[in-house]
Write a protein that holds these residues in place. Structure first.
Motif, PDB file in Angstrom:
ATOM      1  N   ARG A 140     -20.866   6.840  29.463  1.00 50.36           N
ATOM      2  CA  ARG A 140     -22.058   6.259  30.072  1.00 50.36           C
ATOM      3  C   ARG A 140     -23.192   7.276  29.991  1.00 50.36           C
ATOM      4  N   GLU A 141     -24.407   6.819  30.345  1.00 49.48           N
ATOM      5  CA  GLU A 141     -25.562   7.718  30.260  1.00 49.48           C
ATOM      6  C   GLU A 141     -25.671   8.541  31.539  1.00 49.48           C
ATOM      7  N   ALA A 142     -24.811   9.521  31.683  1.00 46.42           N
ATOM      8  CA  ALA A 142     -24.823  10.335  32.903  1.00 46.42           C
ATOM      9  C   ALA A 142     -25.987  11.324  32.884  1.00 46.42           C
ATOM     10  N   ALA A 143     -26.293  11.861  31.726  1.00 44.13           N
ATOM     11  CA  ALA A 143     -27.353  12.875  31.620  1.00 44.13           C
ATOM     12  C   ALA A 143     -28.475  12.357  30.732  1.00 44.13           C
ATOM     13  N   ILE A 144     -29.682  12.837  30.980  1.00 43.29           N
ATOM     14  CA  ILE A 144     -30.832  12.425  30.182  1.00 43.29           C
ATOM     15  C   ILE A 144     -30.799  13.161  28.845  1.00 43.29           C
ATOM     16  N   VAL A 145     -30.954  12.374  27.772  1.00 33.93           N
ATOM     17  CA  VAL A 145     -30.988  12.958  26.420  1.00 33.93           C
ATOM     18  C   VAL A 145     -32.382  12.763  25.863  1.00 33.93           C
ATOM     19  N   THR A 146     -33.032  13.843  25.433  1.00 33.23           N
ATOM     20  CA  THR A 146     -34.315  13.713  24.746  1.00 33.23           C
ATOM     21  C   THR A 146     -34.341  14.732  23.630  1.00 33.23           C
ATOM     22  N   ALA A 147     -35.344  14.578  22.753  1.00 33.25           N
ATOM     23  CA  ALA A 147     -35.499  15.552  21.675  1.00 33.25           C
ATOM     24  C   ALA A 147     -36.224  16.783  22.201  1.00 33.25           C
ATOM     25  N   ARG A 148     -36.657  16.716  23.465  1.00 34.41           N
ATOM     26  CA  ARG A 148     -37.420  17.845  24.011  1.00 34.41           C
ATOM     27  C   ARG A 148     -36.495  18.921  24.558  1.00 34.41           C
ATOM     28  N   PRO A 149     -36.548  20.113  24.019  1.00 33.06           N
ATOM     29  CA  PRO A 149     -35.696  21.183  24.538  1.00 33.06           C
ATOM     30  C   PRO A 149     -36.036  21.471  25.995  1.00 33.06           C
ATOM     31  N   GLY A 150     -35.037  21.831  26.768  1.00 33.82           N
ATOM     32  CA  GLY A 150     -35.289  22.209  28.165  1.00 33.82           C
ATOM     33  C   GLY A 150     -35.292  21.028  29.115  1.00 33.82           C
ATOM     34  N   THR A 151     -34.731  19.877  28.672  1.00 32.45           N
ATOM     35  CA  THR A 151     -34.739  18.690  29.527  1.00 32.45           C
ATOM     36  C   THR A 151     -33.760  18.839  30.696  1.00 32.45           C
ATOM     37  N   THR A 152     -32.554  19.288  30.396  1.00 32.19           N
ATOM     38  CA  THR A 152     -31.537  19.393  31.448  1.00 32.19           C
ATOM     39  C   THR A 152     -31.769  20.653  32.256  1.00 32.19           C
ATOM     40  N   ARG A 153     -31.909  20.480  33.560  1.00 30.21           N
ATOM     41  CA  ARG A 153     -32.123  21.658  34.409  1.00 30.21           C
ATOM     42  C   ARG A 153     -30.975  21.836  35.398  1.00 30.21           C
ATOM     43  N   ASP A 154     -30.593  20.729  36.018  1.00 34.42           N
ATOM     44  CA  ASP A 154     -29.496  20.812  36.971  1.00 34.42           C
ATOM     45  C   ASP A 154     -28.171  20.731  36.226  1.00 34.42           C
ATOM     46  N   VAL A 155     -27.120  21.144  36.899  1.00 40.36           N
ATOM     47  CA  VAL A 155     -25.785  20.979  36.333  1.00 40.36           C
ATOM     48  C   VAL A 155     -25.339  19.550  36.658  1.00 40.36           C
ATOM     49  N   ILE A 156     -24.974  18.788  35.632  1.00 39.03           N
ATOM     50  CA  ILE A 156     -24.520  17.411  35.851  1.00 39.03           C
ATOM     51  C   ILE A 156     -23.039  17.337  35.528  1.00 39.03           C
TER      52      ILE A 156
END
Ligand SMILES: Nc1nc2c(ncn2[C@@H]2O[C@H](COP(=O)(O)OP(=O)(O)O)[C@@H](O)[C@H]2O)c(=O)[nH]1
Ligand SMILES: [Mg+2]
Length: 443
Positions: free
Chosen positions: A241-257
């Motif tokens: 499932r889409e648990a984490a946000i995926v983008t082409a932009r580096p640095g999107t994920t900040r929190d630990v998911i």
């Protein structure tokens, strides 16, 4: 203790179900049998077809009643179990009829087991085993909980406590007869050896790699790597499932998911983390700090490398078997040489994911099997045992430096107290609430 409330609760799962088990424990069981059951309280331990009515004589339901008189019941009190039809209205009516009786109320979570503990039917580690058994999702968790419930764990702690009690008795003799020089040296040496032996055993239990706690709470896998390597995409593949946000932009994920899976027969938490890079962004920097901590804590650490940009991947922070190199974006791999890796995947379309999951499962199940019958299954045990070990080390130091047997005795008493509090023999009022409140109602 005087007269106690009688408690009742639905002990079986959420309605509707084929059968609902309503459990009642306490002195009012006799009154309930006399007033609410057709034919009165049934004979002890004999399933009996009966009709439950409310106090106005309205029929609640027809079912089987099982009476277990004190002290031969789970709680040690008079206990009545009613096997009714498992519909919501039946259950609501039944509980209303029961609680309309004097001194009968709904049970708090874990209250039946707490009463069993207070009646000496179970010790604290066994009661924890009951809670773990109910929550067990994997066979490994079930096996560990059953071993704990049947007293396997408490036996170890109790044997240490008994050994310490024996040592304390010897040391107390030395305190009482300080001038008998021969006696002191004859006895002090074996005491020192036995303390040293205990220290070794406790250290071995503490040095189990936390496997018992991991089996119970879940193993940990961290996904780390440069920004844009596809860590979040991989997490989503593993989660389905889409648990984490995926983008082409580096640095999107900040929190630990984190997501939860069962791999290799074990509960596993898989964590997606912020990409590792130099940054001026305060939030991203905090994310990277958390990524490092998560990787530190993890049992396995997946370093994800982008096949289309293998340039200078961050170094693998842990050697195998903890560190695992995974090359991602196999679809974009050019003709160039890929870095050496354990797995090659395409997180975007799922290629290679099954093999990765199987590989992770094998590694996790090897980890789980690396310690036979772990002694520690909860952080609570580890904390107490660590304190017990400190007291033993201090006793050993006092013996080595001949600081006097009073000090040794005091340290041994401290160590005994820690062992006793693990199995719930003393000083546990503060932990009882914490342990039992996490049970489900009706247990
Ligand atoms: N072509 C290709 N693109 C991918 C693959 N995995 C991830 N991506 C893309 O790479 C970009 C970064 O992905 P993301 O999962 O957010 O990377 P993260 O920063 O490591 O979490 C996104 O545009 C993804 O769609 C893959 O296997 N193949
Ligand atoms: Mg990400």
């Amino acid at each position: 203790m005087g007269t106690r409330d009688t408690i009742c609760a639905l002990a079986s799962g959420a309605p509707p179900s084929a059968i609902a088990v309503v459990r009642i424990s306490g002195p009012a069981v006799y009154e309930i049998g006399a007033l609410l059951l057709s034919g009165g309280l049934p004979a002890a331990r004999r399933g009996t077809l009966t009709r439950l009515s409310d106090r106005d004589g309205n029929l609640v339901d027809e079912g089987i009643a099982l009476f277990s008189p004190a002290p031969n019941s789970y709680t040690g009190e008079d206990t009545l179990e009613l096997f009714l039809h498992g519909g919501p209205a039946v259950i609501t009516h039944a509980l209303a009829a029961l609680t309309s009786m004097a001194d009968v109320r709904l049970a708090d979570p874990g209250e039946f087991t707490r009463r069993a503990f207070e009646a000496g039917k179970l010790n604290l580690t066994q009661a924890e085993g009951v809670a773990d058994l109910i929550e067990a999702e994997t066979l490994a968790q079930k096996g560990q909980a059953l071993r704990q419930l049947s007293g396997g764990l408490s036996a170890t702690y109790s044997s240490w406590r008994d050994e310490l009690m024996g040592l304390l008795a010897l040391v107390e003799v030395l305190i009482d007869f300080p001038d008998e020089g021969d006696v002191s040296s004859d006895v002090a040496e074996p005491v020192r050896n036995r303390v040293a032996g205990l220290i070794k055993d406790v250290e071995a239990a503490l040095g189990d790699g936390g496997i018992g706690e991991r089996i119970r709470d879940g193993f940990r896998i961290a996904i780390i790597g440069a920004p844009n390597a596809g860590k979040s995409t991989l997490l989503n593949q593993l989660a389905g499932r889409e648990a984490a946000i995926v983008t082409a932009r580096p640095g999107t994920t900040r929190d630990v998911i984190e997501i939860r899976r069962v791999l290799g027969g074990q509960v596993v938490w898989i964590a997606d983390t912020a990409g590792l890079r130099e940054t001026d962004d305060e939030i991203e920097a905090e994310g990277i700090r958390r990524a490092r901590m998560t990787a530190e804590d993890a049992d396995l650490c997946l370093l994800l490398i982008d096949a289309s940009d293998p340039g200078a991947p961050p170094p693998l922070p842990f050697p195998p078997p903890k560190g695992i190199i995974v090359v991602n974006k196999s679809d974009l791999a050019g003709s160039g040489v890929l870095p050496a890796s354990d797995f090659i995947i395409c997180a975007k379309d799922g290629a290679g994911i099954e093999a990765l999951e199987a590989g992770l499962g094998t590694r996790i199940s090897a980890l789980a099997g690396s310690v036979e019958s772990p002694v520690i299954t909860r952080a609570r045990h580890r904390e107490k045992l660590t304190r017990g070990l400190a007291a033993l080390a201090s006793a050993k130091a006092a013996l080595d430096q001949e600081l006097g047997f009073e000090l040794v005795a005091e340290d041994l008493r401290l160590a005994i107290r820690e062992m006793q509090s693990i199995v719930g023999e003393i000083g546990v009022e503060d932990v009882l609430g914490a342990v039992f409140s996490r049970f489900c109602i009706g247990k």
